[in-house]
Design a protein around this motif. Structure first.
Motif, PDB file in Angstrom:
ATOM      1  N   ALA A   1       0.842  -1.201   0.000  1.00 33.03           N
ATOM      2  CA  ALA A   1       0.000   0.000   0.000  1.00 33.03           C
ATOM      3  C   ALA A   1       0.876   1.248   0.000  1.00 33.03           C
ATOM      4  CB  ALA A   1      -0.991   0.025   1.138  1.00 33.03           C
ATOM      5  N   THR A   2       1.282   1.648  -1.183  1.00 31.50           N
ATOM      6  CA  THR A   2       2.174   2.799  -1.342  1.00 31.50           C
ATOM      7  C   THR A   2       1.538   4.070  -0.803  1.00 31.50           C
ATOM      8  OG1 THR A   2       3.058   1.782  -3.348  1.00 31.50           O
ATOM      9  CG2 THR A   2       3.497   4.139  -3.021  1.00 31.50           C
ATOM     10  N   GLY A   3       0.260   4.291  -1.129  1.00 32.23           N
ATOM     11  CA  GLY A   3      -0.407   5.517  -0.688  1.00 32.23           C
ATOM     12  C   GLY A   3       0.347   6.747  -1.142  1.00 32.23           C
ATOM     13  N   SER A   4       0.682   7.630  -0.210  1.00 31.87           N
ATOM     14  CA  SER A   4       1.416   8.851  -0.555  1.00 31.87           C
ATOM     15  C   SER A   4       2.892   8.586  -0.811  1.00 31.87           C
ATOM     16  CB  SER A   4       1.286   9.864   0.586  1.00 31.87           C
ATOM     17  OG  SER A   4       1.995   9.415   1.733  1.00 31.87           O
TER      18      SER A   4
ATOM     19  N   LEU B   1       4.139  -1.260  -3.278  1.00 32.90           N
ATOM     20  CA  LEU B   1       3.085  -1.759  -4.159  1.00 32.90           C
ATOM     21  C   LEU B   1       1.753  -1.119  -3.802  1.00 32.90           C
ATOM     22  CD1 LEU B   1       2.526  -5.522  -4.980  1.00 32.90           C
ATOM     23  CD2 LEU B   1       0.674  -4.201  -3.955  1.00 32.90           C
ATOM     24  N   ASP B   2       0.993  -0.759  -4.831  1.00 33.85           N
ATOM     25  CA  ASP B   2      -0.368  -0.251  -4.623  1.00 33.85           C
ATOM     26  C   ASP B   2      -1.250  -0.741  -5.755  1.00 33.85           C
ATOM     27  OD1 ASP B   2      -1.433   2.257  -2.657  1.00 33.85           O
ATOM     28  OD2 ASP B   2      -2.733   1.711  -4.331  1.00 33.85           O
ATOM     29  N   VAL B   3      -2.534  -0.921  -5.464  1.00 27.71           N
ATOM     30  CA  VAL B   3      -3.468  -1.419  -6.472  1.00 27.71           C
ATOM     31  C   VAL B   3      -3.850  -0.343  -7.474  1.00 27.71           C
ATOM     32  CG1 VAL B   3      -5.583  -0.868  -5.178  1.00 27.71           C
ATOM     33  CG2 VAL B   3      -5.554  -2.841  -6.745  1.00 27.71           C
ATOM     34  N   ASP B   4      -3.654   0.927  -7.113  1.00 21.12           N
ATOM     35  CA  ASP B   4      -4.116   2.049  -7.926  1.00 21.12           C
ATOM     36  C   ASP B   4      -2.975   2.628  -8.750  1.00 21.12           C
ATOM     37  OD1 ASP B   4      -4.648   5.088  -8.326  1.00 21.12           O
ATOM     38  OD2 ASP B   4      -6.624   4.266  -7.839  1.00 21.12           O
ATOM     39  N   ALA B   5      -3.127   2.631 -10.072  1.00 27.02           N
ATOM     40  CA  ALA B   5      -2.048   3.103 -10.953  1.00 27.02           C
ATOM     41  C   ALA B   5      -1.741   4.575 -10.729  1.00 27.02           C
ATOM     42  CB  ALA B   5      -2.427   2.853 -12.413  1.00 27.02           C
ATOM     43  N   TYR B   6      -2.761   5.400 -10.526  1.00 27.74           N
ATOM     44  CA  TYR B   6      -2.484   6.820 -10.318  1.00 27.74           C
ATOM     45  C   TYR B   6      -1.706   7.046  -9.033  1.00 27.74           C
ATOM     46  CZ  TYR B   6      -2.714  11.764  -9.625  1.00 27.74           C
ATOM     47  OH  TYR B   6      -2.327  13.069  -9.413  1.00 27.74           O
TER      48      TYR B   6
ATOM     49  N   THR C   1       2.467  -1.364  -9.509  1.00 30.21           N
ATOM     50  CA  THR C   1       1.003  -1.340  -9.444  1.00 30.21           C
ATOM     51  C   THR C   1       0.501  -2.770  -9.554  1.00 30.21           C
ATOM     52  OG1 THR C   1       0.906   0.847 -10.466  1.00 30.21           O
ATOM     53  CG2 THR C   1      -1.104  -0.470 -10.491  1.00 30.21           C
ATOM     54  N   ALA C   2      -0.128  -3.267  -8.493  1.00 33.02           N
ATOM     55  CA  ALA C   2      -0.613  -4.653  -8.491  1.00 33.02           C
ATOM     56  C   ALA C   2      -1.571  -4.848  -7.333  1.00 33.02           C
ATOM     57  CB  ALA C   2       0.559  -5.628  -8.368  1.00 33.02           C
ATOM     58  N   ASP C   3      -2.373  -5.887  -7.417  1.00 34.45           N
ATOM     59  CA  ASP C   3      -3.256  -6.304  -6.336  1.00 34.45           C
ATOM     60  C   ASP C   3      -2.387  -6.927  -5.243  1.00 34.45           C
ATOM     61  OD1 ASP C   3      -5.035  -7.578  -4.626  1.00 34.45           O
ATOM     62  OD2 ASP C   3      -6.261  -8.434  -6.228  1.00 34.45           O
TER      63      ASP C   3
END
Length: 375
Positions: A118-121, A140-145, A165-167
């Motif tokens: 969960a990259t987040g910020s 890693l984060d699920v959201d590409a943006y 970017t991945a689940d």
């Protein structure tokens, strides 16, 4: 912005001078990673633009608090300053002291490869890069943006982790000595066990609870560990742009009388009673809690479940009992009262300090003092 004094003040709240995380906390410019955020209000979440008011920006960025950066499918970067959106928070920059605590539970040291889930910020990744070196950190984060924005801002302040970017619950992008998750999971994903090196360590929270799991990999491919005595709550891992909608139709239907009974306990905000909330969530995962007051000052609480079960209770002003209404396939408030009786009889609940056993297929079992629960 003269951000260094602000970062030093934040470090004093989030950690201490003898901690290996002191230097990262004092050296990472959090404001660059969170230039905009949402603030809550009666009508929803309002976008705030940091650079438009640097004093407000510094105060928010260097407070030991969580800053919501995404509501529903809307990232704050895509909202106009002052715009209000509605929905559930879906990403944030977690309060720094909690980020540091989770990293400390990971027992990180130079030479260890970290997966920051969960990259987040990008704040947790920045702290980790400062401590371990860029080449040892994958985030890693699920959201590409979110991934793209965090990578750009991390690069701007001199950090270059591998940003993916991945689940988080799918196959991992490599093998790691440490997995530290800033999102919660219903149970340990099998992919985490496969992606953990021999004698590796994972740290996460269980969805819908305040429970922190720390576990070390075992030779059979599973892991063993414990529920830590401190507590944390994170957003649940998601695989799509938003969480499922709230149970508004069931909430409306719960105004019916249903079965009526008297509870010997007053209404309370379950989610603020961490031990009780965690035990209830293990017993009946997925309960949605709501609270309020009526026109006479009575305290109200609702419990709603996707299986159609519902309950609502009221404690009148000056009273210490609650009138309870329940319906659907299960009696949710009865489950709550059973746990409250156990709490009184034993002086504690067994969830915190429980042993954790994770089988190679991800089955996660908590046990303590003759009590056990399998996720």
């Amino acid at each position: 912005m003269e951000w260094k004094p602000h970062a030093a003040a934040l470090a004093a709240q989030a950690t201490h001078p003898l901690s290996p995380w002191w230097a990262p906390a004092t050296d990472v410019p959090r404001h660059v990673l969170v230039p905009r955020w949402f603030t809550p209000g009666p009508l929803g979440w309002t976008a705030v633009d940091g650079p438009a008011d640097k004093e407000t920006w510094a105060a928010a960025a260097y407070a030991d608090t969580t800053l919501v950066t995404r509501v529903g499918p809307v990232h704050v970067d895509q909202a106009a300053p002052g715009q209000t959106v509605t929905g559930l928070p879906t990403s944030s920059s977690t309060l720094p002291s909690l980020v540091v605590s989770m990293l400390e539970h990971g027992r990180l040291a130079p030479g260890l490869r970290l997966l920051d889930v969960a990259t987040g910020s990008g704040y947790s990744a920045a702290l980790a890069c400062h401590r371990l070196g860029d080449e040892m950190v994958t985030t890693l984060d699920v959201d590409a943006y979110l991934s793209e924005a965090a990578a750009e801002r991390l690069e701007r302040i001199g950090y270059h982790p591998d940003v993916v970017t991945a689940d988080a619950t799918a196959e991992l992008p490599g093998v790691f000595d440490r997995i530290v998750s800033m999102v919660s999971v219903p149970r340990i994903p099998v992919s985490w066990l496969r992606g953990l090196s021999p004698q590796g360590r994972l740290v996460t929270t269980i969805a819908g609870t305040g429970l922190i799991v720390t576990a070390d990999k075992t030779p059979d491919g599973g892991a063993t560990g414990r529920i830590e005595w401190d507590r944390a709550s994170f957003m649940a891992a998601r695989s799509s742009a938003d969480y499922p909608p709230r149970l508004d139709e069931l909430f409306a239907a719960s105004t019916e009388d249903g079965e009526v009974a008297l509870s010997p306990f007053p209404v309370l905000d379950v989610m603020q009673a961490w031990e009780l909330w965690s035990m209830l969530s293990l017993t009946a995962p997925g309960i949605e809690h709501r609270t309020g007051t009526d026109d006479h000052g009575g305290r109200l609480a609702w419990m709603l479940h996707p299986d159609g079960s519902w309950a609502w209770a009221r404690t009148a002003p000056g009273e210490r009992t609650a009138t309870v209404h329940q319906g659907g396939p299960r009696r949710l408030y009865d489950l709550l009262d059973e746990i409250r009786w156990r709490w009184l009889e034993h002086g504690e609940l067994p969830v915190y300090g429980a042993q954790v056993t994770i089988s190679p297929d991800g089955e996660t079992t908590l046990s303590r003092g003759g009590w056990a629960a399998t996720l």
